[in-house]
Design an enzyme around this catalytic site. Structure first.
Site, PDB file in Angstrom:
ATOM      1  N   TYR A 223       8.047  -4.615   4.583  1.00  0.00           N
ATOM      2  CA  TYR A 223       8.263  -5.218   5.957  1.00  0.00           C
ATOM      3  C   TYR A 223       9.249  -6.460   5.701  1.00  0.00           C
ATOM      4  O   TYR A 223       9.882  -6.722   6.462  1.00  0.00           O
ATOM      5  CB  TYR A 223       6.976  -5.861   6.401  1.00  0.00           C
ATOM      6  CG  TYR A 223       5.904  -4.901   6.659  1.00  0.00           C
ATOM      7  CD1 TYR A 223       6.353  -4.078   7.840  1.00  0.00           C
ATOM      8  CD2 TYR A 223       4.839  -4.602   6.094  1.00  0.00           C
ATOM      9  CE1 TYR A 223       5.149  -3.034   8.187  1.00  0.00           C
ATOM     10  CE2 TYR A 223       4.072  -3.408   6.287  1.00  0.00           C
ATOM     11  CZ  TYR A 223       3.995  -2.782   7.519  1.00  0.00           C
ATOM     12  OH  TYR A 223       3.248  -1.775   7.671  1.00  0.00           O
TER      13      TYR A 223
ATOM     14  N   ARG B 285      -5.213   0.282  11.399  1.00  0.00           N
ATOM     15  CA  ARG B 285      -5.025   1.615  11.715  1.00  0.00           C
ATOM     16  C   ARG B 285      -5.804   2.159  12.835  1.00  0.00           C
ATOM     17  O   ARG B 285      -6.714   1.691  13.492  1.00  0.00           O
ATOM     18  CB  ARG B 285      -5.480   2.252  10.217  1.00  0.00           C
ATOM     19  CG  ARG B 285      -4.705   1.790   9.182  1.00  0.00           C
ATOM     20  CD  ARG B 285      -5.183   2.541   7.738  1.00  0.00           C
ATOM     21  NE  ARG B 285      -4.464   1.947   6.840  1.00  0.00           N
ATOM     22  CZ  ARG B 285      -4.952   1.021   5.910  1.00  0.00           C
ATOM     23  NH1 ARG B 285      -5.978   0.252   6.382  1.00  0.00           N
ATOM     24  NH2 ARG B 285      -4.092   0.618   4.729  1.00  0.00           N
TER      25      ARG B 285
ATOM     26  N   HIS C 249      -3.940  -3.683   2.218  1.00  0.00           N
ATOM     27  CA  HIS C 249      -2.972  -3.163   1.485  1.00  0.00           C
ATOM     28  C   HIS C 249      -3.485  -3.359  -0.075  1.00  0.00           C
ATOM     29  O   HIS C 249      -3.696  -4.486  -0.176  1.00  0.00           O
ATOM     30  CB  HIS C 249      -1.394  -3.520   1.622  1.00  0.00           C
ATOM     31  CG  HIS C 249      -0.803  -2.883   2.552  1.00  0.00           C
ATOM     32  ND1 HIS C 249       0.443  -3.364   3.121  1.00  0.00           N
ATOM     33  CD2 HIS C 249      -1.177  -2.097   3.576  1.00  0.00           C
ATOM     34  CE1 HIS C 249       0.760  -2.908   4.079  1.00  0.00           C
ATOM     35  NE2 HIS C 249      -0.108  -1.754   4.216  1.00  0.00           N
TER      36      HIS C 249
ATOM     37  N   HIS D 121       0.509   3.554  15.320  1.00  0.00           N
ATOM     38  CA  HIS D 121       0.992   2.947  14.195  1.00  0.00           C
ATOM     39  C   HIS D 121       1.980   1.761  14.190  1.00  0.00           C
ATOM     40  O   HIS D 121       2.090   1.056  13.483  1.00  0.00           O
ATOM     41  CB  HIS D 121       1.153   4.017  13.330  1.00  0.00           C
ATOM     42  CG  HIS D 121       0.926   3.463  11.719  1.00  0.00           C
ATOM     43  ND1 HIS D 121      -0.591   3.126  11.252  1.00  0.00           N
ATOM     44  CD2 HIS D 121       1.462   3.298  10.752  1.00  0.00           C
ATOM     45  CE1 HIS D 121      -0.475   2.765  10.142  1.00  0.00           C
ATOM     46  NE2 HIS D 121       0.800   2.645   9.526  1.00  0.00           N
TER      47      HIS D 121
ATOM     48  N   LYS E 221      -8.880   2.238   4.739  1.00  0.00           N
ATOM     49  CA  LYS E 221      -8.412   2.963   3.721  1.00  0.00           C
ATOM     50  C   LYS E 221      -8.904   2.729   2.378  1.00  0.00           C
ATOM     51  O   LYS E 221      -8.823   1.454   1.734  1.00  0.00           O
ATOM     52  CB  LYS E 221      -6.763   2.866   4.022  1.00  0.00           C
ATOM     53  CG  LYS E 221      -6.058   4.024   3.096  1.00  0.00           C
ATOM     54  CD  LYS E 221      -4.433   3.759   3.461  1.00  0.00           C
ATOM     55  CE  LYS E 221      -4.028   5.115   2.686  1.00  0.00           C
ATOM     56  NZ  LYS E 221      -2.499   4.996   3.067  1.00  0.00           N
TER      57      LYS E 221
ATOM     58  N   ARG F 157       1.037  -1.433  14.348  1.00  0.00           N
ATOM     59  CA  ARG F 157       0.490  -2.251  12.993  1.00  0.00           C
ATOM     60  C   ARG F 157       1.515  -2.657  12.289  1.00  0.00           C
ATOM     61  O   ARG F 157       1.608  -3.859  11.978  1.00  0.00           O
ATOM     62  CB  ARG F 157      -0.265  -1.060  12.247  1.00  0.00           C
ATOM     63  CG  ARG F 157      -0.815  -1.462  10.913  1.00  0.00           C
ATOM     64  CD  ARG F 157      -1.580  -0.578  10.105  1.00  0.00           C
ATOM     65  NE  ARG F 157      -1.541  -0.665   8.808  1.00  0.00           N
ATOM     66  CZ  ARG F 157      -2.485  -1.250   8.254  1.00  0.00           C
ATOM     67  NH1 ARG F 157      -3.341  -1.877   8.624  1.00  0.00           N
ATOM     68  NH2 ARG F 157      -2.218  -1.010   6.801  1.00  0.00           N
TER      69      ARG F 157
END
Length: 210
Positions: free
Chosen positions: A177, A11, A168, A142, A36, A145
């Protein structure tokens, strides 16, 4: 910075917040701290960036040493580390990988110190690159990424591995994805393609259709 965002699946704030100690050039590993969800993770560091990163790190060492010489307070540390180790921010290992050119006021402590570069600078540079490349589709930093994840998936890497590299917490976030990756989703090379590749190599160039 853009190459790191794409090559490591970062990120934008994770990239800007990198420290010297987060880069392991020997093992080609990059550490993301307080990503995150305030989680740490490791991701792959591209071999192709080793030389340029070594040169970059050598160039900013002088800036770190100048700050120490001038009595500039050390850089801000994540979480409670600054209270526990008040002098650690002055150590080379905690220095920003992408330090700002000028000192600025820390909004949390009101201390005048060196912060990392502002995200707007990278965003503007990326936008200019997109325009210069005449890319017509919408793209942001972004997007790099997203491309990291999509391209790994297209090359056959396990979805769980990609989840860990991206940081994640929910696999369903990574599964998005699978709907984006469309290039050779079967993972099979057509015999016609392999035949053409062999013939091109034998003939030293393009092969006309007959």
């Amino acid at each position: 910075m853009a190459k790191l965002v794409y090559g490591c699946g970062l990120r934008i704030n994770e990239c800007l917040g990198l420290r010297i100690k987060d880069i392991d050039l020997e093992q080609c590993i990059l550490m993301v701290r307080s990503g995150k969800g305030d989680k740490d993770r490791r991701t792959v560091l591209p071999e192709s960036l080793k030389d340029v990163l070594q040169a970059h790190i050598a160039s900013i060492r002088a800036l770190h040493d100048e700050d120490r010489k001038n009595g500039v307070p050390g850089v801000a540390l994540p979480g409670a580390l600054e209270r526990k180790y008040p002098k650690a921010g002055s150590e080379w290992g905690w220095f920003w990988l992408f330090p700002g050119k000028e000192l600025s006021v820390d909004p949390r402590s009101q201390v005048v110190r060196r912060h990392h570069v502002h995200p707007v600078g990278l965003q503007k540079a990326f936008k200019s690159a997109v325009t210069a490349a005449q890319v017509t589709r919408q793209a942001s930093v972004h997007t790099l990424r997203h491309s990291f994840a999509t391209h790994l998936l297209e090359r056959g890497y396990d979805i769980r591995t990609i989840q860990e590299l991206l940081g994640h917490s929910n696999l369903q976030t990574t599964m998005v994805y699978t709907h984006v990756a469309k290039k050779n989703i079967l993972g099979v090379l057509s015999p016609l393609d392999s035949y053409d590749v062999h013939c091109r190599a034998m003939m030293g160039g393009a092969m006309p259709l007959t």
